[in-house]
Write a protein that holds these residues in place. Structure first.
Motif, PDB file in Angstrom:
ATOM      1  N   MET A 286       0.834  -1.200   0.000  1.00  0.00           N
ATOM      2  CA  MET A 286       0.000   0.000   0.000  1.00  0.00           C
ATOM      3  C   MET A 286       0.870   1.251   0.000  1.00  0.00           C
ATOM      4  O   MET A 286       0.589   2.225  -0.669  1.00  0.00           O
ATOM      5  N   GLU A 287       2.033   1.184   0.743  1.00  0.00           N
ATOM      6  CA  GLU A 287       2.896   2.346   0.794  1.00  0.00           C
ATOM      7  C   GLU A 287       3.583   2.576  -0.549  1.00  0.00           C
ATOM      8  O   GLU A 287       3.931   3.692  -0.899  1.00  0.00           O
ATOM      9  N   VAL A 288       3.809   1.439  -1.286  1.00  0.00           N
ATOM     10  CA  VAL A 288       4.450   1.560  -2.593  1.00  0.00           C
ATOM     11  C   VAL A 288       3.602   2.413  -3.517  1.00  0.00           C
ATOM     12  O   VAL A 288       4.088   3.125  -4.368  1.00  0.00           O
ATOM     13  N   GLY A 289       2.232   2.310  -3.315  1.00  0.00           N
ATOM     14  CA  GLY A 289       1.317   3.028  -4.201  1.00  0.00           C
ATOM     15  C   GLY A 289       1.285   4.507  -3.935  1.00  0.00           C
ATOM     16  O   GLY A 289       0.783   5.276  -4.749  1.00  0.00           O
ATOM     17  N   LEU A 290       1.818   4.945  -2.763  1.00  0.00           N
ATOM     18  CA  LEU A 290       1.742   6.372  -2.430  1.00  0.00           C
ATOM     19  C   LEU A 290       2.929   7.112  -3.060  1.00  0.00           C
ATOM     20  O   LEU A 290       3.772   7.686  -2.381  1.00  0.00           O
ATOM     21  N   ASP A 291       2.975   7.042  -4.389  1.00  0.00           N
ATOM     22  CA  ASP A 291       4.046   7.713  -5.113  1.00  0.00           C
ATOM     23  C   ASP A 291       3.546   8.993  -5.745  1.00  0.00           C
ATOM     24  O   ASP A 291       2.455   9.476  -5.432  1.00  0.00           O
ATOM     25  N   THR A 292       4.330   9.542  -6.633  1.00  0.00           N
ATOM     26  CA  THR A 292       3.963  10.783  -7.303  1.00  0.00           C
ATOM     27  C   THR A 292       2.663  10.638  -8.077  1.00  0.00           C
ATOM     28  O   THR A 292       1.814  11.542  -8.095  1.00  0.00           O
ATOM     29  N   GLY A 293       2.464   9.471  -8.723  1.00  0.00           N
ATOM     30  CA  GLY A 293       1.232   9.231  -9.488  1.00  0.00           C
ATOM     31  C   GLY A 293      -0.011   9.298  -8.614  1.00  0.00           C
ATOM     32  O   GLY A 293      -1.070   9.777  -9.043  1.00  0.00           O
ATOM     33  N   PHE A 294       0.122   8.821  -7.376  1.00  0.00           N
ATOM     34  CA  PHE A 294      -1.022   8.867  -6.447  1.00  0.00           C
ATOM     35  C   PHE A 294      -1.433  10.294  -6.155  1.00  0.00           C
ATOM     36  O   PHE A 294      -2.610  10.646  -6.200  1.00  0.00           O
ATOM     37  N   TRP A 295      -0.444  11.151  -5.862  1.00  0.00           N
ATOM     38  CA  TRP A 295      -0.782  12.536  -5.520  1.00  0.00           C
ATOM     39  C   TRP A 295      -1.272  13.311  -6.728  1.00  0.00           C
ATOM     40  O   TRP A 295      -2.121  14.192  -6.611  1.00  0.00           O
ATOM     41  N   ILE A 296      -0.747  12.954  -7.895  1.00  0.00           N
ATOM     42  CA  ILE A 296      -1.253  13.599  -9.112  1.00  0.00           C
ATOM     43  C   ILE A 296      -2.717  13.221  -9.342  1.00  0.00           C
ATOM     44  O   ILE A 296      -3.550  14.058  -9.709  1.00  0.00           O
ATOM     45  N   SER A 297      -3.033  11.942  -9.108  1.00  0.00           N
ATOM     46  CA  SER A 297      -4.414  11.490  -9.260  1.00  0.00           C
ATOM     47  C   SER A 297      -5.332  12.185  -8.262  1.00  0.00           C
ATOM     48  O   SER A 297      -6.444  12.604  -8.603  1.00  0.00           O
ATOM     49  N   CYS A 298      -4.852  12.334  -7.018  1.00  0.00           N
ATOM     50  CA  CYS A 298      -5.668  13.025  -6.003  1.00  0.00           C
ATOM     51  C   CYS A 298      -5.924  14.479  -6.410  1.00  0.00           C
ATOM     52  O   CYS A 298      -7.054  14.997  -6.283  1.00  0.00           O
ATOM     53  N   ALA A 299      -4.871  15.129  -6.921  1.00  0.00           N
ATOM     54  CA  ALA A 299      -5.030  16.520  -7.344  1.00  0.00           C
ATOM     55  C   ALA A 299      -5.998  16.629  -8.519  1.00  0.00           C
ATOM     56  O   ALA A 299      -6.835  17.547  -8.592  1.00  0.00           O
ATOM     57  N   ALA A 300      -5.887  15.684  -9.449  1.00  0.00           N
ATOM     58  CA  ALA A 300      -6.780  15.704 -10.614  1.00  0.00           C
ATOM     59  C   ALA A 300      -8.228  15.478 -10.196  1.00  0.00           C
ATOM     60  O   ALA A 300      -9.153  16.145 -10.703  1.00  0.00           O
ATOM     61  N   ILE A 301      -8.446  14.531  -9.269  1.00  0.00           N
ATOM     62  CA  ILE A 301      -9.803  14.264  -8.787  1.00  0.00           C
ATOM     63  C   ILE A 301     -10.377  15.501  -8.092  1.00  0.00           C
ATOM     64  O   ILE A 301     -11.538  15.868  -8.285  1.00  0.00           O
ATOM     65  N   ALA A 302      -9.546  16.171  -7.269  1.00  0.00           N
ATOM     66  CA  ALA A 302     -10.003  17.380  -6.573  1.00  0.00           C
ATOM     67  C   ALA A 302     -10.372  18.474  -7.576  1.00  0.00           C
ATOM     68  O   ALA A 302     -11.391  19.166  -7.433  1.00  0.00           O
ATOM     69  N   ALA A 303      -9.516  18.631  -8.610  1.00  0.00           N
ATOM     70  CA  ALA A 303      -9.809  19.651  -9.630  1.00  0.00           C
ATOM     71  C   ALA A 303     -11.101  19.328 -10.383  1.00  0.00           C
ATOM     72  O   ALA A 303     -11.911  20.215 -10.674  1.00  0.00           O
ATOM     73  N   LEU A 304     -11.301  18.052 -10.694  1.00  0.00           N
ATOM     74  CA  LEU A 304     -12.521  17.639 -11.402  1.00  0.00           C
ATOM     75  C   LEU A 304     -13.758  17.844 -10.526  1.00  0.00           C
ATOM     76  O   LEU A 304     -14.828  18.201 -11.032  1.00  0.00           O
ATOM     77  N   LEU A 305     -13.628  17.624  -9.216  1.00  0.00           N
ATOM     78  CA  LEU A 305     -14.753  17.870  -8.307  1.00  0.00           C
ATOM     79  C   LEU A 305     -15.101  19.355  -8.254  1.00  0.00           C
ATOM     80  O   LEU A 305     -16.274  19.735  -8.170  1.00  0.00           O
ATOM     81  N   VAL A 306     -14.073  20.216  -8.314  1.00  0.00           N
ATOM     82  CA  VAL A 306     -14.319  21.660  -8.347  1.00  0.00           C
ATOM     83  C   VAL A 306     -15.069  22.041  -9.624  1.00  0.00           C
ATOM     84  O   VAL A 306     -16.026  22.833  -9.603  1.00  0.00           O
ATOM     85  N   LEU A 307     -14.639  21.461 -10.751  1.00  0.00           N
ATOM     86  CA  LEU A 307     -15.344  21.711 -12.014  1.00  0.00           C
ATOM     87  C   LEU A 307     -16.779  21.206 -11.959  1.00  0.00           C
ATOM     88  O   LEU A 307     -17.710  21.864 -12.442  1.00  0.00           O
ATOM     89  N   SER A 308     -16.972  20.034 -11.363  1.00  0.00           N
ATOM     90  CA  SER A 308     -18.321  19.479 -11.222  1.00  0.00           C
ATOM     91  C   SER A 308     -19.196  20.388 -10.368  1.00  0.00           C
ATOM     92  O   SER A 308     -20.370  20.624 -10.681  1.00  0.00           O
ATOM     93  N   ALA A 309     -18.608  20.916  -9.284  1.00  0.00           N
ATOM     94  CA  ALA A 309     -19.346  21.842  -8.430  1.00  0.00           C
ATOM     95  C   ALA A 309     -19.725  23.101  -9.211  1.00  0.00           C
ATOM     96  O   ALA A 309     -20.833  23.632  -9.070  1.00  0.00           O
ATOM     97  N   PHE A 310     -18.799  23.567 -10.045  1.00  0.00           N
ATOM     98  CA  PHE A 310     -19.088  24.764 -10.855  1.00  0.00           C
ATOM     99  C   PHE A 310     -20.249  24.498 -11.817  1.00  0.00           C
ATOM    100  O   PHE A 310     -21.161  25.323 -11.949  1.00  0.00           O
ATOM    101  N   PHE A 311     -20.207  23.371 -12.497  1.00  0.00           N
ATOM    102  CA  PHE A 311     -21.276  23.048 -13.443  1.00  0.00           C
ATOM    103  C   PHE A 311     -22.628  22.897 -12.726  1.00  0.00           C
ATOM    104  O   PHE A 311     -23.643  23.417 -13.195  1.00  0.00           O
ATOM    105  N   SER A 312     -22.628  22.210 -11.590  1.00  0.00           N
ATOM    106  CA  SER A 312     -23.874  21.998 -10.854  1.00  0.00           C
ATOM    107  C   SER A 312     -24.450  23.318 -10.352  1.00  0.00           C
ATOM    108  O   SER A 312     -25.645  23.595 -10.490  1.00  0.00           O
ATOM    109  N   GLY A 313     -23.583  24.143  -9.754  1.00  0.00           N
ATOM    110  CA  GLY A 313     -24.046  25.433  -9.252  1.00  0.00           C
ATOM    111  C   GLY A 313     -24.512  26.354 -10.360  1.00  0.00           C
ATOM    112  O   GLY A 313     -25.518  27.073 -10.216  1.00  0.00           O
ATOM    113  N   SER A 314     -23.794  26.345 -11.487  1.00  0.00           N
ATOM    114  CA  SER A 314     -24.172  27.198 -12.622  1.00  0.00           C
ATOM    115  C   SER A 314     -25.523  26.797 -13.195  1.00  0.00           C
ATOM    116  O   SER A 314     -26.355  27.659 -13.529  1.00  0.00           O
ATOM    117  N   GLU A 315     -25.728  25.499 -13.311  1.00  0.00           N
ATOM    118  CA  GLU A 315     -27.019  25.026 -13.830  1.00  0.00           C
ATOM    119  C   GLU A 315     -28.167  25.489 -12.940  1.00  0.00           C
ATOM    120  O   GLU A 315     -29.184  26.012 -13.425  1.00  0.00           O
TER     121      GLU A 315
END
Length: 428
Positions: free
Chosen positions: A1-30
């Motif tokens: 499990m610790e092996v998986g906590l590499d740079t790719g993991f944090w990039i994925s977390c950042a991407a998911i957070a950014a996508l959630l922000v975009l989703s919130a923007f679309f939902s609120g705008s609608e």
């Protein structure tokens, strides 16, 4: 499990957070753009708010707006869920799919749906103005895809017999206003008097002069062949300032006399040393103004203002006199009864009884009764409450007869000839 906590993991977390922000923007705008009042947006735009002006342009085509926003929202939600599933599968194996589903459901629900939509619904005009710029760009980018989706959607709906109407929002504005006023009254935000005035003004286009005119049997008239002195006495004793003039029979109206014109002309005539009996009352009579009984109140009010007159005679399709209507009658449909020091205070208003019933004169209109008591008696088949009873009974009832319909009990208290003069009404 610790092996998986590499740079790719944090990039994925950042991407998911950014996508959630975009989703919130679309939902609120609608939510903001669909819930915002176009009237309030127009007011903000008139004050120089460019965002509100863009929001107005965007919301003119709701189908295109919703298609673009939903397309963007689904893209970012699906992409975020895919990234989360891949990341959790790499960390936890096969159980990562279920875990990713649970985590993403909570994150999307709270941060991308409930939170932004709650904010947007509390400040829809402000949120719509701020979101209008990015959404306008998104609509432009997604235009080809949205057009294709729109064609497919309309084709599928047409298969089920459903036709889309792009002008439905414009046509429903009046009904939306009326519904908002009625809802505001039921919730205590709008006073009954304010509700009646606003709805009365909105109803003018749907009602005709026949519904509120003074019936011909109640019109006070002047005989053109009567002596001038008698005519003067009659018009001075009358509580009306304008009286129709007839010759030979009441149906033959040849003019309308104003009390001020008659008294002034007769005074001048007498000062000139002429015999008052020789005065011709028709020389001060105005040409009668006839209108059809099917004229709407809205149109008639405009005609009164255009002609600078307040008095019209109502005729049926055969040209027979039906009644008369004044500008005051139309205004009373908005502001309620207008009285002055010369009006006779009649007692034909609704009288409450100790047993919960109401004594009502037969000539009271159903509309006035509904407005006074917040009832919903139908007025499609009759204008007065007596007319409604006769219509439902299919006869002219006798005194003492009782009928029950439309959740009310009607008792005929007084009848004069073929006219019902008084009714006792009790809600069931």
């Amino acid at each position: 499990m610790e092996v998986g906590l590499d740079t790719g993991f944090w990039i994925s977390c950042a991407a998911i957070a950014a996508l959630l922000v975009l989703s919130a923007f679309f939902s609120g705008s609608e939510t903001a753009l669909t819930a915002a009042s176009r009237g309030k947006l127009r007011s903000r735009a008139d004050k120089g708010d460019r965002g509100a002006d863009r929001a107005l342009n965007i919301t003119e085509d709701n189908e295109r707006l919703i298609g673009s926003v939903l397309l963007g929202n689904n893209l970012v939600n699906i992409l975020a869920t895919s990234l989360a599933t891949a990341m959790f599968t790499r960390l936890f194996g096969d159980s990562g799919v279920a875990l990713a589903t649970l985590v993403m459901t909570l994150l999307v629900l709270i941060f991308a749906e409930v939170l932004p939509k709650t904010y947007a619904i509390t400040r829809p005009e402000m949120a719509a103005s701020r979101a209008s710029g990015p959404i306008a760009l998104i609509i432009l980018v997604f235009a080809p895809i949205v057009s294709a989706v729109r064609m497919i959607t309309r084709g599928v709906l047409r298969l089920f017999g459903v036709e889309t109407d792009p002008d439905s929002q414009i046509l429903a504005v009046r009904e939306e206003i009326m519904g908002a006023i009625a809802l505001g009254h039921s919730e205590g935000a709008v006073e009954k008097e304010d509700r009646d005035r606003l709805l009365g003004a909105l109803d003018l286009g749907d009602r005709v002069v026949e519904e509120i005119m003074l019936h011909r049997s109640q019109i006070e008239m002047i005989d053109a062949d009567a002596p001038a002195v008698e005519v003067l006495e009659q018009i001075l004793e009358s509580r009306h300032t304008r009286l129709p003039v007839y010759r030979d029979e009441p149906e033959n109206i040849i003019g309308v006399i104003h009390a001020k014109d008659l008294s002034r002309s007769m005074y001048v005539f007498q000062r000139e040393g002429k015999v008052i009996e020789e005065f011709d009352v028709l020389q001060v009579a105005m040409e009668p103004y006839f209108i059809p009984e099917t004229t709407t109140l809205d149109d008639q009010m405009r005609e009164f203002l255009k002609r600078h007159t307040h008095f019209a005679l109502v005729v049926d399709e055969y040209g027979s006199l039906e009644g008369l209507i004044t500008l005051e009658d139309i205004l009373e449909e908005i502001v309620g009864e207008i009285t002055d020091e010369f009006d006779v205070q009649t007692e034909h208003e609704i009288k409450s009884q100790s047993d919960g019933s109401f004594m009502v004169e037969g000539g009271v209109t159903i509309r006035d009764l509904n407005r006074a008591k917040d009832w919903n008696l139908p007025d499609e088949e009759a204008n007065t409450i007596a007319g409604l009873v006769i219509h439902e009974a299919q006869m002219i009832p006798n005194e003492g007869q009782v009928f029950s319909f439309h959740s009310f009990r009607f008792e005929v208290v007084k009848r004069d000839g073929n006219r019902i003069e008084q009714l006792k009404i009790r809600p069931l």
